[in-house]
Motif scaffolding. Structure first.
Motif, mmCIF file in Angstrom:
data_model
loop_
_atom_site.group_PDB
_atom_site.id
_atom_site.type_symbol
_atom_site.label_atom_id
_atom_site.label_comp_id
_atom_site.label_asym_id
_atom_site.label_seq_id
_atom_site.Cartn_x
_atom_site.Cartn_y
_atom_site.Cartn_z
ATOM 1 N N ARG A 1 0.836 -1.196 0.000
ATOM 2 C CA ARG A 1 0.000 0.000 0.000
ATOM 3 C C ARG A 1 0.872 1.248 0.000
ATOM 4 N NH1 ARG A 1 -3.836 0.797 5.052
ATOM 5 N NH2 ARG A 1 -1.789 1.088 6.007
ATOM 6 N N THR A 2 0.562 2.162 -0.873
ATOM 7 C CA THR A 2 1.351 3.392 -1.002
ATOM 8 C C THR A 2 0.888 4.416 0.012
ATOM 9 O OG1 THR A 2 1.621 3.005 -3.365
ATOM 10 C CG2 THR A 2 2.046 5.235 -2.547
ATOM 11 N N ARG A 3 1.826 4.936 0.755
ATOM 12 C CA ARG A 3 1.474 5.950 1.746
ATOM 13 C C ARG A 3 1.414 7.320 1.099
ATOM 14 N NH1 ARG A 3 5.219 4.473 6.973
ATOM 15 N NH2 ARG A 3 3.880 2.866 7.854
ATOM 16 N N SER A 4 0.541 8.143 1.602
ATOM 17 C CA SER A 4 0.418 9.500 1.084
ATOM 18 C C SER A 4 1.142 10.456 1.997
ATOM 19 C CB SER A 4 -1.070 9.897 0.994
ATOM 20 O OG SER A 4 -1.188 11.276 0.707
ATOM 21 N N ASN A 5 1.853 11.411 1.440
ATOM 22 C CA ASN A 5 2.562 12.410 2.230
ATOM 23 C C ASN A 5 1.772 13.701 2.349
ATOM 24 O OD1 ASN A 5 4.715 10.951 2.933
ATOM 25 N ND2 ASN A 5 6.213 12.030 1.674
ATOM 26 N N ASP A 167 11.892 0.163 19.566
ATOM 27 C CA ASP A 167 10.636 0.422 18.868
ATOM 28 C C ASP A 167 10.668 -0.158 17.470
ATOM 29 O OD1 ASP A 167 9.593 1.778 21.008
ATOM 30 O OD2 ASP A 167 10.101 3.771 20.243
ATOM 31 N N ASP A 168 9.532 -0.678 17.028
ATOM 32 C CA ASP A 168 9.400 -1.206 15.669
ATOM 33 C C ASP A 168 9.634 -0.067 14.684
ATOM 34 O OD1 ASP A 168 8.521 -2.169 13.199
ATOM 35 O OD2 ASP A 168 6.884 -3.317 14.079
ATOM 36 N N GLY A 169 10.498 -0.280 13.714
ATOM 37 C CA GLY A 169 10.835 0.770 12.760
ATOM 38 C C GLY A 169 9.662 1.221 11.920
ATOM 39 N N THR A 170 8.600 0.397 11.809
ATOM 40 C CA THR A 170 7.446 0.776 10.999
ATOM 41 C C THR A 170 6.410 1.539 11.812
ATOM 42 O OG1 THR A 170 6.287 -1.307 11.480
ATOM 43 C CG2 THR A 170 7.772 -1.269 9.573
ATOM 44 N N GLU A 171 6.631 1.687 13.089
ATOM 45 C CA GLU A 171 5.648 2.355 13.951
ATOM 46 C C GLU A 171 6.381 3.326 14.860
ATOM 47 O OE1 GLU A 171 1.968 3.313 15.009
ATOM 48 O OE2 GLU A 171 2.127 1.376 14.019
ATOM 49 N N GLY A 266 -8.265 15.690 11.293
ATOM 50 C CA GLY A 266 -8.708 14.379 11.760
ATOM 51 C C GLY A 266 -7.537 13.512 12.195
ATOM 52 N N LYS A 267 -7.782 12.650 13.175
ATOM 53 C CA LYS A 267 -6.705 11.843 13.746
ATOM 54 C C LYS A 267 -6.102 10.866 12.744
ATOM 55 C CE LYS A 267 -8.211 12.092 18.567
ATOM 56 N NZ LYS A 267 -8.600 11.323 19.773
ATOM 57 N N ALA A 268 -6.939 10.200 11.988
ATOM 58 C CA ALA A 268 -6.447 9.176 11.066
ATOM 59 C C ALA A 268 -5.547 9.785 9.993
ATOM 60 C CB ALA A 268 -7.617 8.440 10.419
ATOM 61 N N ALA A 269 -5.958 10.923 9.441
ATOM 62 C CA ALA A 269 -5.173 11.563 8.380
ATOM 63 C C ALA A 269 -3.822 12.036 8.904
ATOM 64 C CB ALA A 269 -5.952 12.730 7.781
ATOM 65 N N VAL A 270 -3.802 12.584 10.128
ATOM 66 C CA VAL A 270 -2.548 13.075 10.696
ATOM 67 C C VAL A 270 -1.602 11.908 10.988
ATOM 68 C CG1 VAL A 270 -1.502 14.264 12.662
ATOM 69 C CG2 VAL A 270 -3.586 15.176 11.621
ATOM 70 N N LYS A 271 -2.142 10.820 11.528
ATOM 71 C CA LYS A 271 -1.299 9.658 11.804
ATOM 72 C C LYS A 271 -0.712 9.080 10.522
ATOM 73 C CE LYS A 271 -1.090 5.149 14.087
ATOM 74 N NZ LYS A 271 -0.348 4.517 12.984
ATOM 75 N N GLN A 272 -1.523 9.009 9.463
ATOM 76 C CA GLN A 272 -1.027 8.492 8.184
ATOM 77 C C GLN A 272 0.115 9.350 7.655
ATOM 78 O OE1 GLN A 272 -3.872 8.576 4.991
ATOM 79 N NE2 GLN A 272 -2.721 7.141 3.721
ATOM 80 N N ALA A 273 -0.061 10.661 7.713
ATOM 81 C CA ALA A 273 0.991 11.569 7.237
ATOM 82 C C ALA A 273 2.225 11.499 8.126
ATOM 83 C CB ALA A 273 0.450 12.993 7.176
ATOM 84 N N TYR A 274 2.022 11.388 9.429
ATOM 85 C CA TYR A 274 3.124 11.297 10.403
ATOM 86 C C TYR A 274 3.963 10.049 10.113
ATOM 87 C CZ TYR A 274 5.254 11.293 15.132
ATOM 88 O OH TYR A 274 6.124 11.316 16.219
ATOM 89 N N ASP A 275 3.297 8.912 9.942
ATOM 90 C CA ASP A 275 4.005 7.656 9.689
ATOM 91 C C ASP A 275 4.754 7.683 8.368
ATOM 92 O OD1 ASP A 275 3.143 6.607 12.087
ATOM 93 O OD2 ASP A 275 1.471 5.484 11.216
ATOM 94 N N ALA A 276 4.244 8.466 7.412
ATOM 95 C CA ALA A 276 4.854 8.500 6.079
ATOM 96 C C ALA A 276 6.094 9.382 6.033
ATOM 97 C CB ALA A 276 3.841 8.999 5.050
ATOM 98 N N LEU A 277 6.235 10.276 7.005
ATOM 99 C CA LEU A 277 7.385 11.164 7.007
ATOM 100 C C LEU A 277 8.653 10.415 7.376
ATOM 101 C CD1 LEU A 277 5.881 14.276 8.851
ATOM 102 C CD2 LEU A 277 6.480 14.138 6.438
ATOM 103 N N GLU A 278 9.735 10.734 6.726
ATOM 104 C CA GLU A 278 11.009 10.121 7.052
ATOM 105 C C GLU A 278 11.610 10.830 8.251
ATOM 106 O OE1 GLU A 278 13.527 10.226 3.686
ATOM 107 O OE2 GLU A 278 12.231 8.976 2.433
ATOM 108 N N GLY A 279 12.291 10.071 9.101
ATOM 109 C CA GLY A 279 12.903 10.645 10.278
ATOM 110 C C GLY A 279 14.059 11.572 9.932
#
Length: 279
Positions: A1-5, A167-171, A266-279
């Motif tokens: 699944r492709t993440r959206s930034n 911590d899991d690198g994907t989360e 919205g919470k879901a949209a922010v979490k999706q964008a947060y997870d998609a950002l590179e550290g």
């Protein structure tokens, strides 16, 4: 699944952040992520004292974990009851981080002079000051310190320790912790919302504080370990306390930026964008 930034346009009927452009929102979220996923308090203290924090952990007395659990829980109860009530509800674009750091550095200097024996006296005072600073930061991000959900959000900050190597690198560590606290926060929100006493401690709020104090106790133990190192003294105690509050101010800023964005997108949209950002 492709993440959206990208974040969607703000929801209808919710005041958007200023300016409400997606690139600005993402840059703000990137700032929050950098704060929340930092290496953590132990690494910063190790850099300060120039020695691995594990050496200090070995110097702590037997039975320390049980004692620190009681101290941290009592400190959070007092802080939740006292600190936020002294802060006005007027909107503020800036938070008084420097003033709160100076206050905590002073208490740290006293605690450093008396060593571990002074922790039971120093920690409740420092925690109350930090709680007030956290609430001040929340207010500067558009929240009302008198709202029950804001007060509970302030308590949550004490469970945030930064990025852990395990911590899991994907989360993200931040969202893992929020998920772990979700049930306790939900129960406390229902209790506080229906309580005429507002922030009265029992019973659901105490459960949340118990959960948070377990995580906060890890940070307190790291602080105590640094103070247990030889020749730390009063000056070292002040520096360690400055790092201590600086860490939680960073956690608070990141946490309440995320909450501000969640109110718009919205919470879901922010979490999706947060997870998609590179550290």
């Amino acid at each position: 699944r492709t993440r959206s930034n990208s974040l969607p346009r703000p929801q209808t009927g919710i005041h958007p952040m200023d300016p409400p452009h997606t690139p600005a929102a993402l840059e703000t979220l990137r700032t929050a992520r950098a704060l929340l996923e930092n290496p953590g308090l132990a690494a910063r203290m190790t850099n300060l004292i120039g020695s691995p924090i594990e050496k200090g952990l070995d110097m702590l007395p037997s039975g320390w974990n049980k004692r620190v659990g009681a101290i941290t829980k009592a400190a959070l109860v007092k802080a939740a009851d006292v600190a936020i009530s002294t802060l006005g509800d007027q909107p503020s674009r800036d938070s008084s981080n420097r003033w709160h750091k100076l206050s905590v550095a002073t208490t740290g200097g006293v605690g450093g002079f008396f060593g571990l024996a002074g922790l039971a006296v120093e920690l409740p005072i420092s925690t109350t000051i930090m709680m007030r600073s956290i609430a001040d930061i929340a207010r500067s991000e558009g929240e009302s310190p008198n709202r029950p959900d804001t007060r509970l959000g302030c308590i949550e900050v004490f469970a945030l320790g930064g990025k852990n190597p395990s911590d899991d690198g994907t989360e993200s560590g931040y969202y893992l912790m929020r998920a772990a606290l979700a049930q306790a926060v939900g129960q406390a929100t229902e209790y506080v919302a229906g309580s005429a006493a507002g922030m009265a401690a029992p019973p659901a709020l105490m459960r949340l504080i118990s959960v948070v104090s377990q995580r906060f106790g890890i940070q307190v133990t790291e602080k105590a370990a640094a103070q247990a190192m030889p020749a730390i003294g009063a000056a070292g105690g002040a520096l360690i306390n400055t790092l201590f509050i600086d860490h939680f101010q960073d956690m608070a800023r990141g946490h309440f930026i995320v909450r501000r964005l969640e109110r718009s997108y919205g919470k879901a949209a922010v979490k999706q964008a947060y997870d998609a950002l590179e550290g």
